[in-house]
Design an enzyme around this catalytic site. Structure first.
Site, short mmCIF file in Angstrom:
data_model
loop_
_atom_site.label_atom_id
_atom_site.label_comp_id
_atom_site.label_asym_id
_atom_site.label_seq_id
_atom_site.Cartn_x
_atom_site.Cartn_y
_atom_site.Cartn_z
N ARG A 2 28.58 30.00 57.22
CA ARG A 2 28.22 29.32 55.97
C ARG A 2 29.48 28.71 55.37
NH1 ARG A 2 25.33 33.40 52.03
NH2 ARG A 2 23.54 33.23 53.42
N ARG A 26 30.16 33.88 45.12
CA ARG A 26 29.66 33.03 46.21
C ARG A 26 29.78 31.55 45.86
NH1 ARG A 26 26.07 35.52 49.65
NH2 ARG A 26 26.62 37.71 49.97
N LYS A 81 27.38 40.91 45.89
CA LYS A 81 27.58 39.46 45.71
C LYS A 81 27.46 39.08 44.23
CE LYS A 81 23.73 38.91 48.25
NZ LYS A 81 22.65 38.29 49.01
N LYS A 139 26.90 35.46 41.78
CA LYS A 139 26.56 34.03 41.91
C LYS A 139 26.68 33.31 40.57
CE LYS A 139 23.62 34.69 45.91
NZ LYS A 139 22.28 34.55 46.52
N CYS A 184 12.84 29.78 52.96
CA CYS A 184 14.11 30.35 53.47
C CYS A 184 14.13 30.30 54.99
CB CYS A 184 14.27 31.78 52.98
SG CYS A 184 13.16 32.92 53.82
N CYS A 191 17.25 35.50 60.86
CA CYS A 191 17.49 36.44 59.77
C CYS A 191 17.04 37.86 60.15
CB CYS A 191 16.75 36.02 58.50
SG CYS A 191 17.03 37.20 57.17
N CYS A 231 10.86 37.58 53.24
CA CYS A 231 10.94 38.98 52.79
C CYS A 231 11.22 38.97 51.30
CB CYS A 231 12.02 39.74 53.58
SG CYS A 231 13.68 39.54 52.93
N CYS A 285 15.37 34.51 49.07
CA CYS A 285 16.40 33.47 49.26
C CYS A 285 15.90 32.07 48.91
CB CYS A 285 16.93 33.50 50.69
SG CYS A 285 17.72 35.06 51.10
FE1 SRM Z 1 19.96 34.96 50.92
C1 SRM Z 1 20.49 37.84 52.55
C2 SRM Z 1 19.86 33.34 53.82
C3 SRM Z 1 20.17 32.08 49.22
C4 SRM Z 1 19.09 36.57 48.02
N1 SRM Z 1 20.21 35.54 52.84
C5 SRM Z 1 20.47 36.81 53.29
C6 SRM Z 1 20.80 36.77 54.80
C7 SRM Z 1 22.28 36.64 54.95
C8 SRM Z 1 20.21 37.93 55.62
C9 SRM Z 1 21.05 39.16 55.86
O1 SRM Z 1 21.61 39.72 54.90
O2 SRM Z 1 21.11 39.57 57.02
C10 SRM Z 1 20.05 35.47 55.20
C11 SRM Z 1 20.57 34.76 56.44
C12 SRM Z 1 19.42 34.04 57.12
C13 SRM Z 1 19.84 33.16 58.22
O3 SRM Z 1 19.48 33.45 59.38
O4 SRM Z 1 20.49 32.16 57.98
C14 SRM Z 1 20.06 34.72 53.89
N2 SRM Z 1 20.12 33.10 51.43
C15 SRM Z 1 19.96 32.60 52.68
C16 SRM Z 1 19.85 31.08 52.67
C17 SRM Z 1 20.44 30.41 53.90
C18 SRM Z 1 18.37 30.73 52.48
C19 SRM Z 1 17.98 29.30 52.72
O5 SRM Z 1 16.96 29.15 53.39
O6 SRM Z 1 18.63 28.37 52.25
C20 SRM Z 1 20.59 30.80 51.34
C21 SRM Z 1 22.07 30.64 51.54
C22 SRM Z 1 22.74 30.38 50.23
C23 SRM Z 1 24.19 30.02 50.33
O7 SRM Z 1 24.48 28.93 50.84
O8 SRM Z 1 25.02 30.78 49.85
C24 SRM Z 1 20.30 32.08 50.58
N3 SRM Z 1 19.77 34.47 48.96
C25 SRM Z 1 19.77 33.20 48.49
C26 SRM Z 1 19.26 33.15 47.16
C27 SRM Z 1 19.05 31.90 46.33
C28 SRM Z 1 20.21 31.59 45.44
O9 SRM Z 1 21.30 32.16 45.58
O10 SRM Z 1 20.04 30.73 44.56
C29 SRM Z 1 18.95 34.46 46.81
C30 SRM Z 1 18.29 34.92 45.50
C31 SRM Z 1 19.24 34.95 44.36
C32 SRM Z 1 19.94 36.26 44.30
O11 SRM Z 1 20.99 36.41 44.94
O12 SRM Z 1 19.44 37.16 43.62
C33 SRM Z 1 19.28 35.28 47.96
N4 SRM Z 1 19.86 36.94 50.35
C34 SRM Z 1 19.42 37.41 49.14
C35 SRM Z 1 19.35 38.83 49.20
C36 SRM Z 1 18.90 39.78 48.04
C37 SRM Z 1 20.06 40.20 47.24
C38 SRM Z 1 19.71 41.25 46.22
O13 SRM Z 1 20.04 41.10 45.07
O14 SRM Z 1 19.11 42.26 46.60
C39 SRM Z 1 19.73 39.21 50.51
C40 SRM Z 1 19.81 40.63 51.07
C41 SRM Z 1 21.10 41.29 50.81
O15 SRM Z 1 22.03 40.72 50.24
O16 SRM Z 1 21.19 42.46 51.18
C42 SRM Z 1 20.05 38.01 51.20
FE1 SF4 Z 2 15.98 36.41 55.36
FE2 SF4 Z 2 14.50 37.48 53.46
FE3 SF4 Z 2 16.45 35.78 52.81
FE4 SF4 Z 2 14.30 34.88 53.97
S1 SF4 Z 2 14.35 35.88 51.96
S2 SF4 Z 2 16.41 34.38 54.57
S3 SF4 Z 2 13.72 36.52 55.31
S4 SF4 Z 2 16.72 37.77 53.71
#
Ligand code: SRM
Ligand code: SF4
Length: 568
Positions: free
Chosen positions: A71, A140, A204, A206, A427, A433, A472, A476
């Site tokens: 990323r 981030r 993290k 944000k 997502c 993922c 899930c 995201c």
């Molecule tokens: Fe996310 C984890 C993809 C934006 C909340 N996110 C992940 C992981 C890294 C899975 C993992 O931990 O193994 C995913 C990788 C998937 C893949 O194969 O690429 C993943 N998140 C993404 C992306 C690529 C989704 C997309 O389709 O665009 C976004 C990348 C953002 C970036 O460039 O930095 C992405 N993730 C978000 C957002 C939206 C936002 O930030 O505006 C959220 C919700 C906002 C938030 O953070 O509360 C988000 N991602 C999560 C979470 C839940 C965190 C929590 O508070 O519990 C996880 C799980 C974790 O961190 O354990 C997670």
């Molecule tokens: Fe993976 Fe869940 Fe984030 Fe989708 S919402 S990219 S399934 S961690």
């Protein structure tokens, strides 16, 4: 064998070095050690495996098809055409021939194997980009409004995203040593981390900067949201500050919930870095370091009380916040098509399929955008809704861009049959993922295909309904802010959430649990029928569901919507 906690791994990592450099040289496996898989996140990479291949490889007694996602750190989401071309080259040389625009305005590439990881990181760096703290327990990628209309304000706000990102970049030289062969600072690698300290953040963090009337960054989904306030002459007067937004949740665990940020006051530009640093250090010191699922700033705020957190922030920043200023958001989406900026340059927003830029049958997006990058002299702006803006085009160049757009069928605005399709977000989910419970990006086209006849039946083809799918409950795609959201529960089964607004200010509510596609359509049909028949002029679907008493605010313990008194 029990693994060390993430907190211990961080402390033992010698400022995020771990054993990554040595681990990369181990040719006996495509994987990193358990510890280094955690540490490498701070360098913007995740170890993954192709889940489509898991069963087959298990049958063949092979280790999983390990690969890495990378990323980019791109505050404000702006890339030059040269950077675009480099990323394209990287994707086709080292990755899976696709670029993926994320919901945080940057790129991910997928499918890089371990022995090519270092070369890929070096290639990224050679185009003046890096991946530092794109993942991990740090600040981030900082989001900034990408709205092309307000050119001057956009430049200022983009500058703020850069400043915040730089200010909160970890001090460690680990990235430069591991990936760019910089000489080691010290054998023990123990630089002072002035903001993060020894164990970095509990989780993290944000930050997003929004410019009303557009909330295209979903500012209330961030740990720290800054809402630009403009003075009478159109200059930046400062920011309203919102704290404690976040989407992550867990199915069936009430203690894990999404939350919209609460607006706590106003700061001037001169005060902005200090208040942001105060928020981050309060979270550093009070955040939960035992239970990671409960370690985000939103829970720290709710556990200690907003008053205490705000008082601590003010005390650390050395000033009191001013009362929040009124603001108004019209919507949290993008504006598609051409638009002229205040500076007379033109900007074209293209709607991408979940941000995935690949060559597919009939839609060679990767090739088409590459051809544009070869002639474009402005910049590319990524949006937090996974779309791209070809920005800064002189009027005389528009026809050239238009021809390339038409030649490569890049314009989903004209191709997309329904308004819902243009704004839908999903997502990544499967196959990369590790946390996905159901499909999202790969499911969206199919779901739209079955939804379309239903919309047609009720004359809602052009109704701008905001749909978001997540594989899930981590959220995201920011599903809990959508008017209709599907959140993956199991393969082919989703929780259906309804009733978010279109401005990113109100969370939606669980409407049906663990249902199949047929059941989702069955649940939606009567609601869409009522909406079509009973909606008031201009009334959006989510607002209608509330007015009609079909859904109520969700039963979460805390902030579920932005108080109306803040909206003029
Ligand atoms: Fe996310 C984890 C993809 C934006 C909340 N996110 C992940 C992981 C890294 C899975 C993992 O931990 O193994 C995913 C990788 C998937 C893949 O194969 O690429 C993943 N998140 C993404 C992306 C690529 C989704 C997309 O389709 O665009 C976004 C990348 C953002 C970036 O460039 O930095 C992405 N993730 C978000 C957002 C939206 C936002 O930030 O505006 C959220 C919700 C906002 C938030 O953070 O509360 C988000 N991602 C999560 C979470 C839940 C965190 C929590 O508070 O519990 C996880 C799980 C974790 O961190 O354990 C997670
Ligand atoms: Fe993976 Fe869940 Fe984030 Fe989708 S919402 S990219 S399934 S961690």
């Amino acid at each position: 064998m029990s693994h060390p906690s993430v907190e211990k791994i961080k402390l033992d990592s010698r400022r995020l070095r771990g054993n990554i450099a040595e681990d990369l040289l181990d040719a006996t496996t495509g994987s990193l050690s358990f510890e280094d898989q955690r540490t490498i996140k701070f360098h913007g990479s995740y170890q993954q495996d192709d889940r489509d291949l898991r069963d087959e490889r298990r049958r063949q007694k092979l280790e999983p098809a390990h690969q890495f996602m990378i990323r980019i750190r791109a505050p404000g989401g702006v890339f030059t055409p040269q950077q675009w071309l480099k990323l394209d080259q990287i994707a086709t040389t080292y990755a899976n021939h696709s670029l993926r625009v994320t919901t945080r305005q940057t790129f991910q590439i997928h499918g890089v194997i371990k022995r090519e990881l270092k070369a890929t990181m070096q290639a990224i760096n050679s185009a003046a980009m890096d991946t530092i703290s794109a993942c991990g327990d740090v600040n981030r990628n900082v989001l900034a409004a990408s709205n092309p209309l307000q050119s001057a304000l956009h430049a200022q706000v983009h500058d703020w995203a850069q400043r915040l990102s730089l200010h909160f970049k970890p001090a460690t030289r680990a990235y430069y040593e591991i990936w760019l062969d910089e000489e080691k600072v010290a054998e023990s690698g123990v630089e002072h981390e002035p903001i993060y300290g020894d164990a970095y953040l509990p989780r993290k963090f944000k930050i997003a900067v929004a410019v009303p009337p557009y909330n295209d960054v979903d500012v209330f989904a961030n740990d720290l949201g800054l809402i630009a306030i403009v003075d009478g002459s159109g200059n930046l007067a400062g920011f309203n500050v919102a704290i404690g937004g976040g989407m992550g949740a867990s199915h069936g665990i009430a203690a894990h919930y999404p939350r919209v940020g609460n607006v706590i006051g106003f700061v001037t530009p001169e005060q902005t870095l200090a208040i942001a640093e105060a928020a981050i250090t309060v979270q550093r010191d009070l955040g939960d370091r035992i239970e990671r699922k409960h370690a985000r700033f939103k829970y720290t705020i709710d556990d200690h009380g907003s008053e205490k957190i705000v008082a601590m922030m003010q005390q650390r920043a050395g000033f009191s916040l001013q009362p929040a200023r009124p603001f108004h958001f019209e919507h949290n989406g993008d504006r598609f098509g051409w638009i002229e900026g205040e500076d007379g340059l033109w900007h074209l927003t293209l709607s991408l399929p979940c941000g995935r830029i690949a060559d597919t049958a009939g839609r060679p997006l990767l090739t088409g955008l590459r051809e544009i990058a070869k002639v474009h002299e402005g910049e590319f702006r990524m949006t937090a809704n996974q779309n791209v803006i070809i920005a800064g085009v002189p009027a005389a160049q528009r026809a050239r861009i238009d021809a390339l757009v038409a030649e490569h069928t890049l314009d989903r605005e004209n191709n997309a049959p329904t308004a819902i399709e243009r704004t839908a977000v999903a997502c990544v989910a499967l196959p990369t993922c590790a946390l996905a419970m159901a499909e999202a990006e790969r499911y969206l086209p199919g779901f739209l295909g079955v939804l379309e006849p239903l919309l047609d039946r009720h004359g809602l083809r052009e109704a701008p309904i905001l749909l978001r799918i997540s594989g899930c409950p981590n959220g995201c795609s920011r599903p809990y802010l959508a008017e209709i959201a599907l959140v993956g529960k199991a393969p082919g089964r989703y929780n259906l959430f309804l009733g978010g607004d279109h401005r990113g200010q109100r969370l939606n509510t669980l409407y049906r649990d663990n249902i199949t596609e047929a059941q989702i359509l069955e649940a939606l049909e009567p609601l869409l029928a009522r909406y079509a028949g009973e909606r008031e002029t201009g009334e959006r679907f989510g607002d209608f569901l509330h007015r009609a008493g079909i859904v109520e605010l969700p039963p979460y313990p805390t902030y579920r919507q932005i108080p109306v008194e803040l909206q003029p």
